[in-house]
Design an enzyme around this catalytic site. Structure first.
Site, PDB file in Angstrom:
ATOM      1  N   LYS A 192      -2.853  -6.371  -1.620  1.00 39.41           N
ATOM      2  CA  LYS A 192      -1.911  -6.068  -2.702  1.00 39.41           C
ATOM      3  C   LYS A 192      -0.505  -6.560  -2.349  1.00 39.41           C
ATOM      4  O   LYS A 192       0.251  -6.998  -3.218  1.00 39.41           O
ATOM      5  CB  LYS A 192      -1.887  -4.556  -2.955  1.00 39.41           C
ATOM      6  CG  LYS A 192      -0.904  -4.090  -4.049  1.00 39.41           C
ATOM      7  CD  LYS A 192      -1.166  -4.751  -5.392  1.00 39.41           C
ATOM      8  CE  LYS A 192      -0.544  -4.000  -6.561  1.00 39.41           C
ATOM      9  NZ  LYS A 192       0.855  -3.643  -6.421  1.00 39.41           N
ATOM     10  N   GLU A 199       3.323 -12.629  -7.104  1.00 42.60           N
ATOM     11  CA  GLU A 199       3.917 -12.198  -8.376  1.00 42.60           C
ATOM     12  C   GLU A 199       5.407 -12.525  -8.417  1.00 42.60           C
ATOM     13  O   GLU A 199       5.917 -13.007  -9.431  1.00 42.60           O
ATOM     14  CB  GLU A 199       3.687 -10.699  -8.551  1.00 42.60           C
ATOM     15  CG  GLU A 199       4.298 -10.084  -9.790  1.00 42.60           C
ATOM     16  CD  GLU A 199       4.123  -8.577  -9.784  1.00 42.60           C
ATOM     17  OE1 GLU A 199       5.135  -7.868  -9.747  1.00 42.60           O
ATOM     18  OE2 GLU A 199       2.956  -8.121  -9.781  1.00 42.60           O
TER      19      GLU A 199
END
Length: 319
Positions: A192, A199
């Site tokens: 993550k 991102e």
């Protein structure tokens, strides 16, 4: 609906509250707790079992208990330590926040001394997760993760959420349903962490490209381009289409000049951790580092260095 309740949620912010709501759609009921009593009352009014303290939450759950912790990273470790004082061997703590993966390894070891299981779940989906489902990146012992699979299946988007990758066939894998056991404790948050670093880079690329469009009219008035329509056409058939672009197009449609939005962009930690991992591994991460540093610049953290540059130009060139 199951006859006993063995799932608890600690932290009822935008993510935690919607996670228990989505679980309820699959018949998984929850005991809920938050330091904010209003948040607890809101979920209680929706039919969830409230707990005013951690002790009350643990006392209400049937064994073996599963407690998902969804609190800010600054208080995650202390919350887990508090929980451990009430839990029993065979219980499981899930850390679903954006925690540093090395802290997971420490927490897993400390809980293991008491026979308590630890699972880290990198959770992506944001405020849309209730409707769309959550992409789950999971770390922990394989047997424990397997026992928790009904929870992950209930939270994940499911196989039908997107078209199948060309070349795949047979029974859908967990990853195709939206959840993946990545490895031992810490690996879920590690995956993550890199996800969030990527991102940052994707967001920066969109922002920089659209900024060039916005500035083009200064070069030539004929290039006063329609940003909402550009992002809209990119959503259809373009190789840069993505959910991030969908959200960008929505924002520009609602407010084409983005008036009222701050020019200062915060970072929540994962980008910094991703760069630390890149440095430790000796892997170039030019885009990720640039996107993180641009956020620092947006918060006026470059003011002094810019004054130094101006001073040097003044000294050597009289500028």
């Amino acid at each position: 609906m199951q006859s006993t309740i063995n799932f608890g949620m600690v932290g009822l912010g935008r993510m935690g509250a919607n996670i228990v709501r989505r679980l309820a759609h699959s018949g998984i009921t929850s005991v809920v707790h938050d330091v904010n009593p209003d948040a607890v009352k809101l979920l209680a009014d929706e039919g969830f079992t409230p707990a005013n303290t951690l002790a009350e939450l643990i006392g209400t759950l049937s064994t073996p208990r599963t407690v998902w912790v969804m609190v800010p990273s600054g208080v995650t470790d202390s919350t887990i330590a508090d929980l451990a004082s009430y839990l029993s061997a065979g219980d499981t703590v899930i850390d679903g926040g954006n925690s540093y993966y090395k802290n997971d390894i420490v927490n897993a070891s400390l809980l293991a001394e008491k026979g308590i299981n630890f699972v880290d779940v990198g959770t992506s989906g944001g405020i849309y997760g209730l409707e769309r489902g959550y992409s789950l990146m999971i770390g922990g012992k394989e047997s424990v993760v397997k026992d928790l699979e009904p929870i992950f299946k209930a939270l994940a988007p499911g196989f039908e959420a997107v078209e199948r990758t060309v070349g795949r066939s047979g029974e859908p894998t967990p990853s195709e349903c939206g959840y993946l056991h990545c490895g031992p404790a810490g690996s879920g948050h590690f995956v993550k962490m890199i996800h969030n670093g990527i991102e940052y880079g994707m967001m920066a690329a969109y922002a920089e490209g659209l900024a060039i469009f916005d500035a083009a009219k200064k070069m030539d008035p004929a290039y006063t381009l329609n940003l909402p329509e550009i992002t809209e056409v990119w959503r259809r058939g373009s190789v840069v289409s993505s959910w991030l672009l969908d959200l960008t197009a929505q924002a520009l449609h609602e407010n084409k000049d983005l008036n009222g939005f701050s020019t200062q962009v915060s970072d929540s930690g994962e980008g910094r951790w991703a760069l630390q991992a890149a440095i430790e591994a000796g892997v170039p991460a030019n885009v990720l580092s640039a996107s993180l540093f641009s956020r620092f610049t947006s918060r006026n953290n470059a003011d002094f260095s810019n004054r130094v540059l101006s001073a040097m130009r003044r000294k050597f060139g009289g500028h």
